[in-house]
Design a protein around this motif. Structure first.
Motif, mmCIF file in Angstrom:
data_model
loop_
_atom_site.group_PDB
_atom_site.id
_atom_site.type_symbol
_atom_site.label_atom_id
_atom_site.label_comp_id
_atom_site.label_asym_id
_atom_site.label_seq_id
_atom_site.Cartn_x
_atom_site.Cartn_y
_atom_site.Cartn_z
ATOM 1 N N PRO A 132 0.815 -1.227 0.000
ATOM 2 C CA PRO A 132 0.000 0.000 0.000
ATOM 3 C C PRO A 132 0.845 1.271 0.000
ATOM 4 C CG PRO A 132 0.081 -0.908 2.204
ATOM 5 C CD PRO A 132 0.845 -1.862 1.331
ATOM 6 N N VAL A 133 1.648 1.456 -1.033
ATOM 7 C CA VAL A 133 2.493 2.646 -1.163
ATOM 8 C C VAL A 133 1.747 3.702 -1.967
ATOM 9 C CG1 VAL A 133 4.669 3.569 -2.037
ATOM 10 C CG2 VAL A 133 4.594 1.260 -1.079
ATOM 11 N N THR A 134 1.826 4.948 -1.507
ATOM 12 C CA THR A 134 1.292 6.070 -2.272
ATOM 13 C C THR A 134 2.450 6.742 -3.006
ATOM 14 O OG1 THR A 134 -0.503 6.468 -0.694
ATOM 15 C CG2 THR A 134 0.111 8.299 -2.148
ATOM 16 N N PHE A 135 2.440 6.673 -4.326
ATOM 17 C CA PHE A 135 3.462 7.321 -5.144
ATOM 18 C C PHE A 135 2.932 8.685 -5.586
ATOM 19 C CE2 PHE A 135 3.989 2.715 -5.881
ATOM 20 C CZ PHE A 135 5.315 2.545 -5.510
ATOM 21 N N LEU A 140 1.088 5.185 -17.780
ATOM 22 C CA LEU A 140 2.258 4.351 -17.494
ATOM 23 C C LEU A 140 2.002 3.485 -16.261
ATOM 24 C CD1 LEU A 140 5.294 6.767 -18.062
ATOM 25 C CD2 LEU A 140 4.795 4.680 -19.328
ATOM 26 N N ALA A 141 1.521 4.122 -15.188
ATOM 27 C CA ALA A 141 1.242 3.386 -13.956
ATOM 28 C C ALA A 141 0.172 2.328 -14.173
ATOM 29 C CB ALA A 141 0.814 4.357 -12.856
ATOM 30 N N GLU A 142 -0.892 2.707 -14.860
ATOM 31 C CA GLU A 142 -1.974 1.756 -15.104
ATOM 32 C C GLU A 142 -1.491 0.569 -15.931
ATOM 33 O OE1 GLU A 142 -4.860 4.354 -16.815
ATOM 34 O OE2 GLU A 142 -5.767 4.849 -14.863
ATOM 35 N N GLY A 143 -0.567 0.832 -16.858
ATOM 36 C CA GLY A 143 -0.002 -0.263 -17.646
ATOM 37 C C GLY A 143 0.786 -1.241 -16.806
ATOM 38 N N TYR A 144 1.372 -0.778 -15.723
ATOM 39 C CA TYR A 144 2.096 -1.655 -14.800
ATOM 40 C C TYR A 144 1.194 -2.243 -13.728
ATOM 41 C CZ TYR A 144 6.694 -0.296 -16.621
ATOM 42 O OH TYR A 144 7.809 -0.108 -17.414
ATOM 43 N N GLY A 145 -0.083 -1.858 -13.731
ATOM 44 C CA GLY A 145 -1.028 -2.427 -12.779
ATOM 45 C C GLY A 145 -1.279 -1.603 -11.541
ATOM 46 N N VAL A 146 -0.865 -0.335 -11.549
ATOM 47 C CA VAL A 146 -1.063 0.547 -10.392
ATOM 48 C C VAL A 146 -2.152 1.567 -10.723
ATOM 49 C CG1 VAL A 146 -0.007 2.286 -8.892
ATOM 50 C CG2 VAL A 146 1.306 0.270 -9.597
ATOM 51 N N PRO A 147 -3.247 1.610 -9.960
ATOM 52 C CA PRO A 147 -4.269 2.635 -10.188
ATOM 53 C C PRO A 147 -3.657 4.034 -10.063
ATOM 54 C CG PRO A 147 -5.042 0.967 -8.656
ATOM 55 C CD PRO A 147 -3.584 0.716 -8.840
ATOM 56 N N ALA A 148 -4.068 4.931 -10.949
ATOM 57 C CA ALA A 148 -3.452 6.260 -10.969
ATOM 58 C C ALA A 148 -4.487 7.310 -11.311
ATOM 59 C CB ALA A 148 -2.307 6.297 -11.985
ATOM 60 N N VAL A 149 -4.215 8.544 -10.855
ATOM 61 C CA VAL A 149 -5.103 9.656 -11.133
ATOM 62 C C VAL A 149 -4.270 10.919 -11.290
ATOM 63 C CG1 VAL A 149 -5.481 10.118 -8.671
ATOM 64 C CG2 VAL A 149 -7.156 10.913 -10.337
ATOM 65 N N HIS A 150 -4.706 11.774 -12.198
ATOM 66 C CA HIS A 150 -4.065 13.080 -12.397
ATOM 67 C C HIS A 150 -4.802 14.101 -11.536
ATOM 68 C CE1 HIS A 150 -2.695 16.397 -15.486
ATOM 69 N NE2 HIS A 150 -2.229 16.591 -14.266
ATOM 70 N N ARG A 180 -0.880 3.008 -5.240
ATOM 71 C CA ARG A 180 -1.607 3.994 -6.029
ATOM 72 C C ARG A 180 -0.635 5.092 -6.424
ATOM 73 N NH1 ARG A 180 -5.118 7.271 -1.340
ATOM 74 N NH2 ARG A 180 -3.343 7.638 0.062
ATOM 75 N N LEU A 181 -0.935 5.767 -7.531
ATOM 76 C CA LEU A 181 -0.080 6.853 -8.003
ATOM 77 C C LEU A 181 -0.911 8.105 -8.226
ATOM 78 C CD1 LEU A 181 2.860 6.763 -10.447
ATOM 79 C CD2 LEU A 181 0.981 8.327 -10.960
ATOM 80 N N LEU A 182 -0.408 9.222 -7.699
ATOM 81 C CA LEU A 182 -1.040 10.518 -7.899
ATOM 82 C C LEU A 182 -0.073 11.397 -8.672
ATOM 83 C CD1 LEU A 182 -2.421 11.131 -4.278
ATOM 84 C CD2 LEU A 182 -3.488 9.877 -6.151
ATOM 85 N N GLN A 183 -0.478 11.804 -9.847
ATOM 86 C CA GLN A 183 0.330 12.726 -10.658
ATOM 87 C C GLN A 183 -0.144 14.146 -10.393
ATOM 88 O OE1 GLN A 183 1.581 12.084 -14.973
ATOM 89 N NE2 GLN A 183 -0.138 13.502 -15.237
ATOM 90 N N VAL A 184 0.783 15.006 -9.948
ATOM 91 C CA VAL A 184 0.440 16.379 -9.594
ATOM 92 C C VAL A 184 1.318 17.320 -10.399
ATOM 93 C CG1 VAL A 184 0.123 18.017 -7.714
ATOM 94 C CG2 VAL A 184 -0.014 15.555 -7.242
ATOM 95 N N ASP A 185 0.726 18.162 -11.201
ATOM 96 C CA ASP A 185 1.488 19.183 -11.917
ATOM 97 C C ASP A 185 1.907 20.265 -10.932
ATOM 98 O OD1 ASP A 185 1.149 17.819 -14.278
ATOM 99 O OD2 ASP A 185 -0.543 19.031 -14.952
ATOM 100 N N THR A 186 3.201 20.582 -10.913
ATOM 101 C CA THR A 186 3.720 21.547 -9.944
ATOM 102 C C THR A 186 4.541 22.621 -10.650
ATOM 103 O OG1 THR A 186 5.670 20.141 -9.569
ATOM 104 C CG2 THR A 186 3.815 19.899 -8.046
ATOM 105 N N SER A 187 4.624 23.781 -10.000
ATOM 106 C CA SER A 187 5.439 24.867 -10.520
ATOM 107 C C SER A 187 6.909 24.590 -10.227
ATOM 108 C CB SER A 187 5.009 26.202 -9.901
ATOM 109 O OG SER A 187 5.017 26.128 -8.492
#
Length: 540
Positions: free
Chosen positions: A453-456, A492-502, A521-528
């Protein structure tokens, strides 16, 4: 009784507490892996750098030896970047590599590793290829003890694959029954001298290093600092956090330049460095190593670190044991309180407002602080956001912070998997920049297969932000290759089997982070885009 070299080696690993084996096998490794004991869990990585990163994180978080199995010279070569991190952190890590049939190595046949014992030098404290099949178990036993007890860093053993089925050497039972202990002892005269000097100091300063995290609790270190009334800094370029970063005496992470460190030490008559090299500089700032009137004493269990330091005195001893001796001689009682109490009066600073279509990194860290349990372990590989990380985070427990010790990219994603395997009782969050994430991206597959249960959290700014800062520092603003736009980590994450959201705003980020993960799970966050520079001045 074991009948083959393989049987002895498997028993040896099991008796030394090895329950997880990280690997990426090739043909030379298959005979070693045959008949692997059921008690040993095999964790497959899709790239050798990821294998070492997982084993590194696991070993650091568990305090046990991490064992990895790599494929000959080519697989070892792929892992060398990751080994740089384990070498600097002196992680107890054993790498067993396959080798071609013993009689053919000199012919340099396909998949032979010539001079295998030299291949990983100087990144390994011990490396060898046994001179005979009968010496394989003893060599591996030596490697285990070198990396665990002598703390010499990673160890590497190359084994020809036809050795594994050879008869077990005579005396194997003695090898299996051996115990090598580290009897911690502090010279009373040394402890008494340090105590006298601390009592006499008018303005002492403590500089703590990563060797202490996981080897002594925060409470004894807080008790020592409070008794002395001493400001506490963390040594430059830390890969672990040895002191709660919101304690009232915490002065921050020392900057990583000679001139800046000297400025931070100015006005202190005695600087006691515990569990760190002196010092791991980064940016080149020529200047005086120590300010006038300042005496520095280093305590480290690394004889090499003591020998190579360019200034001050050094004591080679277990720094945790020295702390305990000092507390005893100073008559300091360590209260049975939690380190969490040390931060209760801290009020976090406001995070800067979001930029257009992107969150400020400080907003991400503030949201992590607000939503994640206090004992969360953070694996961080986002160099350009260091200032914001330290300004926002509240880390109150040992084992809360892991960072690539040598700065070698590709540590963050796999190390988080290893930390989660070692400490299933604690939440794990990996905070990784989009540039760094590409070096260890296949760790997502291992995370999915293991169900950890790692949060990326991927901070995406489309740039190598730390390099942009260094380009300004070095006066080279026109260099190419600093941008990495257009990478979408969700598919990319979903292709490896990890649920992801932008995640596109702070409220959505808080909503996602408030949910307890059942798997990765993976959370992609656009940052400055930000720089690490302010962290060199004040992170407290």
């Amino acid at each position: 009784m074991p009948t083959t070299v393989r049987d002895v080696t498997h028993d040896l690993l099991r008796r030394n507490g090895v329950t997880v084996l990280f690997g990426n096998p090739g043909s030379n490794e298959l005979p070693f892996l045959a008949g692997l004991p059921r008690e040993v869990r095999y964790v497959l990585g899709l790239h050798e750098g990821v294998v070492i990163g997982m084993a590194d994180g696991y070993a650091q978080a568990s305090g046990r030896v991490g064992v990895a199995n790599l494929h000959a010279a080519s697989g070892t070569g792929n892992a060398m970047g990751a080994l740089t991190n384990a070498a600097v952190s002196r992680t107890p890590l054993l790498v067993i590599a396959g080798q071609q049939v013993r009689d053919t190595v000199g012919q340099e046949v396909m998949l032979a590793s010539t001079d295998a014992g030299l291949l990983t030098r100087p990144l390994t404290g011990f490396s060898a290829e046994p001179l005979s099949p009968g010496d394989v178990p003893r060599t591996i036993a030596q490697a285990l003890h070198e990396t665990r007890v002598a703390r010499s860093g990673p160890a590497y053993v190359s084994v020809p694959y036809d050795d594994w089925d050879r008869p077990a050497p005579p005396g194997s039972a003695h090898l299996l029954d051996r115990v090598v202990r580290d009897a911690t002892h502090v010279d009373p005269a040394v402890a008494a001298d340090l105590t006298r000097r601390l009592r006499a100091a008018e303005r002492p300063l403590l500089v703590l290093g990563p060797e202490l995290d996981g080897r002594i609790g925060y409470d004894p270190l807080m008790a020592l600092a409070e008794h002395l009334g001493a400001t506490v800094h963390v040594a430059p370029s830390p890969h672990r956090l040895p002191f709660p970063n919101r304690h009232r005496l915490f002065g921050g992470v020392l900057p990583a330049g000679v001139r800046s460190v000297a400025a931070a030490l100015a006005g202190h008559d005695l600087v006691l460095v515990l569990g760190a090299p002196v010092f791991r500089y980064h940016q080149h700032e020529p200047g005086e190593l120590l300010p006038e009137g300042t005496t520095l004493v280093q305590v480290t269990d690394s004889a090499s670190a003591a020998a190579r330091a360019p200034m001050g005195e050094a004591v080679v001893a277990d720094p945790a044991a020295v702390v305990e001796s000092l507390l005893d001689l100073l008559g300091v009682d360590v209260p049975a309180t939690l380190a969490a109490d040390a931060s209760d009066r801290w009020t976090p600073c406001d995070a800067p407002a979001s930029a257009h279509d992107a969150l400020h990194p400080a907003e991400v860290f503030a949201t992590l602080r607000e939503t994640q349990p206090a004992d969360t372990s953070y694996v961080v590989e986002s160099t350009s956001t260091n200032a914001d990380f330290w300004a926002q985070m509240d880390l109150r427990h040992p084992g809360s912070y892991f960072f690539p010790a040598s700065g070698g990219l590709g540590f963050g994603l796999p190390a988080a998997v290893g930390v989660a395997l070692a400490r299933p009782d604690r939440p794990v969050v990996a905070v990784v920049g989009d540039g760094s994430a590409n070096y260890g991206i296949t760790a997502l597959w291992s995370a999915a297969q293991l169900g950890v249960p790692v949060t990326f959290v991927i901070l995406r700014n489309g740039s190598y932000g730390a390099l942009r800062w260094f380009a300004g520092l070095l006066g080279t603003p026109d260099v190419p290759g600093l941008d990495v736009p257009g990478i979408d980590f969700v598919p990319l994450a979903e292709g490896y089997g990890v649920p992801a959201v932008h995640v596109k705003d702070r409220s959505a980020l808080a909503h996602e982070l408030s949910r307890t993960p059942e798997g990765p799970r993976l959370l992609q966050v656009d940052t400055s885009l930000t720089t690490p520079e302010p962290a060199s001045q004040d992170v407290g």
